[in-house]
Scaffold this motif. Structure first.
Motif, PDB file in Angstrom:
ATOM      1  N   THR A  64       0.857  -1.187   0.000  1.00  0.00           N
ATOM      2  CA  THR A  64       0.000   0.000   0.000  1.00  0.00           C
ATOM      3  C   THR A  64       0.891   1.233   0.000  1.00  0.00           C
ATOM      4  OG1 THR A  64      -1.730  -1.182   1.176  1.00  0.00           O
ATOM      5  CG2 THR A  64      -1.818   1.219   1.249  1.00  0.00           C
ATOM      6  N   LEU A  65       0.666   2.117  -0.960  1.00  0.00           N
ATOM      7  CA  LEU A  65       1.397   3.380  -1.007  1.00  0.00           C
ATOM      8  C   LEU A  65       0.521   4.439  -0.357  1.00  0.00           C
ATOM      9  CD1 LEU A  65       2.773   3.272  -4.676  1.00  0.00           C
ATOM     10  CD2 LEU A  65       3.841   2.421  -2.571  1.00  0.00           C
ATOM     11  N   PHE A  66       1.131   5.301   0.422  1.00  0.00           N
ATOM     12  CA  PHE A  66       0.357   6.340   1.116  1.00  0.00           C
ATOM     13  C   PHE A  66       0.600   7.669   0.407  1.00  0.00           C
ATOM     14  CE2 PHE A  66       0.377   2.805   3.897  1.00  0.00           C
ATOM     15  CZ  PHE A  66      -0.855   2.849   4.535  1.00  0.00           C
ATOM     16  N   ALA A  67      -0.330   7.976  -0.510  1.00  0.00           N
ATOM     17  CA  ALA A  67      -0.130   9.148  -1.375  1.00  0.00           C
ATOM     18  C   ALA A  67      -0.549  10.407  -0.638  1.00  0.00           C
ATOM     19  CB  ALA A  67      -0.933   8.989  -2.659  1.00  0.00           C
ATOM     20  N   ARG A  68       0.329  11.384  -0.657  1.00  0.00           N
ATOM     21  CA  ARG A  68       0.071  12.672  -0.032  1.00  0.00           C
ATOM     22  C   ARG A  68      -0.037  13.721  -1.130  1.00  0.00           C
ATOM     23  NH1 ARG A  68       0.982  12.946   5.353  1.00  0.00           N
ATOM     24  NH2 ARG A  68       1.313  10.888   6.232  1.00  0.00           N
ATOM     25  N   PRO A  69      -0.589  14.885  -0.781  1.00  0.00           N
ATOM     26  CA  PRO A  69      -0.852  15.874  -1.822  1.00  0.00           C
ATOM     27  C   PRO A  69       0.327  16.167  -2.749  1.00  0.00           C
ATOM     28  CG  PRO A  69      -1.947  16.553   0.162  1.00  0.00           C
ATOM     29  CD  PRO A  69      -1.176  15.315   0.507  1.00  0.00           C
ATOM     30  N   GLN A  70       1.522  16.364  -2.215  1.00  0.00           N
ATOM     31  CA  GLN A  70       2.588  16.783  -3.120  1.00  0.00           C
ATOM     32  C   GLN A  70       3.594  15.665  -3.359  1.00  0.00           C
ATOM     33  OE1 GLN A  70       3.910  20.764  -2.352  1.00  0.00           O
ATOM     34  NE2 GLN A  70       1.822  21.497  -2.348  1.00  0.00           N
ATOM     35  N   SER A  71       3.094  14.440  -3.439  1.00  0.00           N
ATOM     36  CA  SER A  71       3.997  13.335  -3.741  1.00  0.00           C
ATOM     37  C   SER A  71       3.622  12.754  -5.104  1.00  0.00           C
ATOM     38  CB  SER A  71       3.897  12.255  -2.667  1.00  0.00           C
ATOM     39  OG  SER A  71       2.568  11.800  -2.559  1.00  0.00           O
ATOM     40  N   PHE A  72       4.622  12.292  -5.822  1.00  0.00           N
ATOM     41  CA  PHE A  72       4.399  11.687  -7.135  1.00  0.00           C
ATOM     42  C   PHE A  72       3.656  10.359  -6.970  1.00  0.00           C
ATOM     43  CE2 PHE A  72       5.656   8.638 -10.346  1.00  0.00           C
ATOM     44  CZ  PHE A  72       5.489   9.348 -11.518  1.00  0.00           C
ATOM     45  N   LEU A  73       2.726  10.102  -7.884  1.00  0.00           N
ATOM     46  CA  LEU A  73       2.047   8.796  -7.908  1.00  0.00           C
ATOM     47  C   LEU A  73       1.968   8.371  -9.364  1.00  0.00           C
ATOM     48  CD1 LEU A  73       0.414   6.761  -6.082  1.00  0.00           C
ATOM     49  CD2 LEU A  73      -1.642   7.986  -6.810  1.00  0.00           C
ATOM     50  N   GLN A  74       2.352   7.128  -9.660  1.00  0.00           N
ATOM     51  CA  GLN A  74       2.310   6.675 -11.059  1.00  0.00           C
ATOM     52  C   GLN A  74       0.881   6.785 -11.590  1.00  0.00           C
ATOM     53  OE1 GLN A  74       4.903   5.941 -12.893  1.00  0.00           O
ATOM     54  NE2 GLN A  74       6.541   5.260 -11.530  1.00  0.00           N
ATOM     55  N   THR A  75       0.774   7.081 -12.886  1.00  0.00           N
ATOM     56  CA  THR A  75      -0.518   7.363 -13.521  1.00  0.00           C
ATOM     57  C   THR A  75      -1.462   6.167 -13.503  1.00  0.00           C
ATOM     58  OG1 THR A  75       0.604   8.876 -14.968  1.00  0.00           O
ATOM     59  CG2 THR A  75      -1.494   8.069 -15.752  1.00  0.00           C
ATOM     60  N   HIS A  76      -0.902   4.971 -13.696  1.00  0.00           N
ATOM     61  CA  HIS A  76      -1.734   3.786 -13.920  1.00  0.00           C
ATOM     62  C   HIS A  76      -1.418   2.777 -12.805  1.00  0.00           C
ATOM     63  CE1 HIS A  76      -3.696   0.515 -15.915  1.00  0.00           C
ATOM     64  NE2 HIS A  76      -3.770   1.097 -17.084  1.00  0.00           N
ATOM     65  N   THR A  77      -2.285   2.716 -11.809  1.00  0.00           N
ATOM     66  CA  THR A  77      -1.971   1.944 -10.598  1.00  0.00           C
ATOM     67  C   THR A  77      -1.782   0.456 -10.909  1.00  0.00           C
ATOM     68  OG1 THR A  77      -3.293   3.555  -9.383  1.00  0.00           O
ATOM     69  CG2 THR A  77      -2.754   1.525  -8.229  1.00  0.00           C
ATOM     70  N   GLU A  78      -2.612  -0.084 -11.774  1.00  0.00           N
ATOM     71  CA  GLU A  78      -2.518  -1.525 -12.105  1.00  0.00           C
ATOM     72  C   GLU A  78      -1.170  -1.819 -12.789  1.00  0.00           C
ATOM     73  OE1 GLU A  78      -5.316  -2.532 -15.141  1.00  0.00           O
ATOM     74  OE2 GLU A  78      -4.758  -4.666 -15.166  1.00  0.00           O
ATOM     75  N   VAL A  79      -0.791  -0.949 -13.725  1.00  0.00           N
ATOM     76  CA  VAL A  79       0.476  -1.133 -14.434  1.00  0.00           C
ATOM     77  C   VAL A  79       1.648  -0.897 -13.473  1.00  0.00           C
ATOM     78  CG1 VAL A  79       1.941  -0.070 -16.209  1.00  0.00           C
ATOM     79  CG2 VAL A  79      -0.427  -0.668 -16.745  1.00  0.00           C
ATOM     80  N   ALA A  80       1.520   0.107 -12.606  1.00  0.00           N
ATOM     81  CA  ALA A  80       2.601   0.406 -11.655  1.00  0.00           C
ATOM     82  C   ALA A  80       2.860  -0.807 -10.760  1.00  0.00           C
ATOM     83  CB  ALA A  80       2.250   1.626 -10.818  1.00  0.00           C
ATOM     84  N   GLY A  81       1.814  -1.495 -10.344  1.00  0.00           N
ATOM     85  CA  GLY A  81       1.986  -2.678  -9.496  1.00  0.00           C
ATOM     86  C   GLY A  81       2.837  -3.731 -10.198  1.00  0.00           C
ATOM     87  N   GLN A  82       2.567  -3.939 -11.484  1.00  0.00           N
ATOM     88  CA  GLN A  82       3.345  -4.933 -12.235  1.00  0.00           C
ATOM     89  C   GLN A  82       4.787  -4.459 -12.432  1.00  0.00           C
ATOM     90  OE1 GLN A  82       1.346  -6.746 -15.732  1.00  0.00           O
ATOM     91  NE2 GLN A  82      -0.247  -5.230 -15.315  1.00  0.00           N
ATOM     92  N   LEU A  83       4.936  -3.137 -12.631  1.00  0.00           N
ATOM     93  CA  LEU A  83       6.279  -2.565 -12.813  1.00  0.00           C
ATOM     94  C   LEU A  83       7.134  -2.815 -11.558  1.00  0.00           C
ATOM     95  CD1 LEU A  83       8.072  -0.588 -14.555  1.00  0.00           C
ATOM     96  CD2 LEU A  83       7.037   1.258 -13.235  1.00  0.00           C
ATOM     97  N   TYR A  84       6.563  -2.533 -10.394  1.00  0.00           N
ATOM     98  CA  TYR A  84       7.307  -2.722  -9.137  1.00  0.00           C
ATOM     99  C   TYR A  84       7.633  -4.206  -8.923  1.00  0.00           C
ATOM    100  CZ  TYR A  84       5.626   2.022  -8.071  1.00  0.00           C
ATOM    101  OH  TYR A  84       5.330   3.357  -8.120  1.00  0.00           O
ATOM    102  N   ARG A  85       6.666  -5.069  -9.266  1.00  0.00           N
ATOM    103  CA  ARG A  85       6.937  -6.514  -9.103  1.00  0.00           C
ATOM    104  C   ARG A  85       8.085  -6.946 -10.015  1.00  0.00           C
ATOM    105  NH1 ARG A  85       0.674  -7.959  -9.295  1.00  0.00           N
ATOM    106  NH2 ARG A  85       0.207  -7.991  -7.090  1.00  0.00           N
ATOM    107  N   GLN A  86       8.100  -6.400 -11.239  1.00  0.00           N
ATOM    108  CA  GLN A  86       9.173  -6.763 -12.167  1.00  0.00           C
ATOM    109  C   GLN A  86      10.531  -6.311 -11.615  1.00  0.00           C
ATOM    110  OE1 GLN A  86       9.584  -8.469 -15.645  1.00  0.00           O
ATOM    111  NE2 GLN A  86      11.200  -8.524 -14.113  1.00  0.00           N
ATOM    112  N   GLY A  87      10.575  -5.080 -11.113  1.00  0.00           N
ATOM    113  CA  GLY A  87      11.835  -4.587 -10.546  1.00  0.00           C
ATOM    114  C   GLY A  87      12.308  -5.493  -9.421  1.00  0.00           C
TER     115      GLY A  87
END
Ligand code: SAM
Length: 392
Positions: free
Chosen positions: A206-229
């Motif tokens: 779980t990412l805790f997104a705050r107002p001025q923090s970057f969040l990847q555009t596509h949450t489903e794709v970002a999850g796969q990206l992080y798993r790949q890394g």
């Protein structure tokens, strides 16, 4: 994906919407693979290096909505920045279910509180933009970008009606943006309701997104990206001495998507995430605590200065560096440091393949052994790509 606003020409934000997906993907992958071809490891071929693309939904995926406010206080119009000012785009099909209703709620708030939209040409008015962050479970964080504090008392008075009608809105903030610039938001954030943080389940954390923090555009794709890394990092470390704690850096870590996945995948590792935004670092620490991960720490610092200084200390450079810089890339100084550093393995996730190619040219010893095209920005020419580099 069908979009009535694209079809009428009112919005051209999704510039490639009329290209069939297989053709768009094939052309995008081809462009990226050709651009990066000079940087493959000796003996590697495109067939062995490039894995299947990382894909997700093509509609209703956008984690962050950015709407420019036009019209009048009585008849507000929410458009996408840079698109036809007269067309209301609250029903943009990129937005997940529920966002349109929240945006309609914001229009009702603007009407009730009589907040004049900012008129760019005349430099008058108060509300500039409305920003909505959406979690996959349908919760929202709402931010109202204002020229000044003038309308805050009226907004505060009428906010309870919005919150009552839209219980999915966890928190609301006002962002003060007095400057007359094209930047979407300003520096000061004022909480109006709720705790200004939204939990966004992404991949296995779980990412805790705050107002001025970057969040990847596509949450489903970002999850796969992080798993790949994380999978590449685990693969690199497999077979190593289980008694040692390999040090891994996640530079430009944002809310810690890569670092948290790596800490889960390799519990013995000592993972350090470095990020310039203090808000993001706070969110990343919250993510680590929520996941019960002890082998990971997050620091607010400039990635380049920190890497140079840390590597000159007693522990030296890390075993593996993960880097995920903004569009400008690593730049000559950090790429030059990585080239000289002796770091054996680098995982580089890039949202701008042209700057990735420039960085690779500046670190010729680090060559691509694996890569995947990442469809983070469907319907556009923007491309994300993740590559695994090995020192040769
Ligand atoms: C493309 S984002 C990636 C964030 C994160 N890896 C993720 O997946 O969400 C780039 C991040 O770099 C951060 N950043 C920008 N300049 C920086 C710098 N000089 N040093 C450290 N971080 C920086 C930004 O705040 C942003 O969070």
């Amino acid at each position: 994906m069908r979009c009535p606003h694209f079809e009428t020409g009112a919005c051209r934000s999704c510039t490639l919407l009329d290209l069939p997906r297989p053709r768009r993907l094939a052309e995008a992958r081809d462009r990226v693979e050709q651009l990066l071809a000079p940087h493959l490891a000796p003996g590697a071929s495109p067939g062995t290096v490039w894995g299947p693309p990382i894909l997700g939904a093509e509609a209703r995926f956008r984690a962050r909505g950015k709407m420019a406010v036009g019209g009048t206080a009585q008849e507000p119009v929410l458009t996408l920045p840079g698109q036809s000012a007269g067309t209301d785009l609250c029903d943009c099909p990129l937005y997940p279910d529920g966002v349109e209703e929240v945006l309609e709620g914001v229009k009702a708030l603007i009407r009730r509180a009589q907040v004049p939209p900012y008129d760019v040409a005349r430099r008058r008015g108060e509300i500039k933009n409305v920003l909505v962050t959406t979690a996959p479970d349908g919760q929202h964080l709402l931010r109202l970008v204002l020229r000044s504090e003038a309308v805050l008392p009226r907004l505060r008075e009428h906010l309870p009606a919005l919150l009552a009608a839209h219980p999915s809105v966890l928190a609301v903030t006002a962002n003060l943006h007095p400057a007359h610039t094209t930047a979407v938001e300003g520096a000061e954030e004022i909480p109006l309701a709720g705790a200004a943080v939204i939990p966004v389940r992404t991949g296995d954390v779980t990412l805790f997104a705050r107002p001025q923090s970057f969040l990847q555009t596509h949450t489903e794709v970002a999850g796969q990206l992080y798993r790949q890394g994380a999978e590449w990092v685990r693969g690199i470390l497999a077979g190593g001495d289980p008694a040692t704690s390999p040090r891994i850096w996640d530079l430009y870590c944002g809310l810690g998507g890569f670092a948290l996945h790596i800490a889960r995948a390799v519990p013995a590792a000592q993972v350090t995430g470095v990020e310039v935004s203090a808000q993001a670092v706070e969110g990343a620490r919250e993510g680590a605590a929520a996941a019960g991960l002890e082998g990971v720490r997050f620091l607010a610092a400039d990635a380049t200065a920190w890497a140079e200084q840390e590597a000159a200390g007693p522990d030296g450079p890390p075993r593996i560096a993960v880097v995920n810089p903004p569009r400008r890339g690593l730049g000559e100084r950090l790429a030059g440091w990585l080239e000289r550093s002796g770091v054996e393995h680098v995982v580089y996730s890039s949202c701008h393949p042209a700057t990735l190619a420039a960085d690779l040219a500046a670190m010729p010893s680090l060559r691509i052994t694996a890569g995947r095209f990442v469809d983070m920005f469907p319907h556009t020419r923007h491309a994300e790509v993740i590559v695994r580099l090995r020192r040769t």
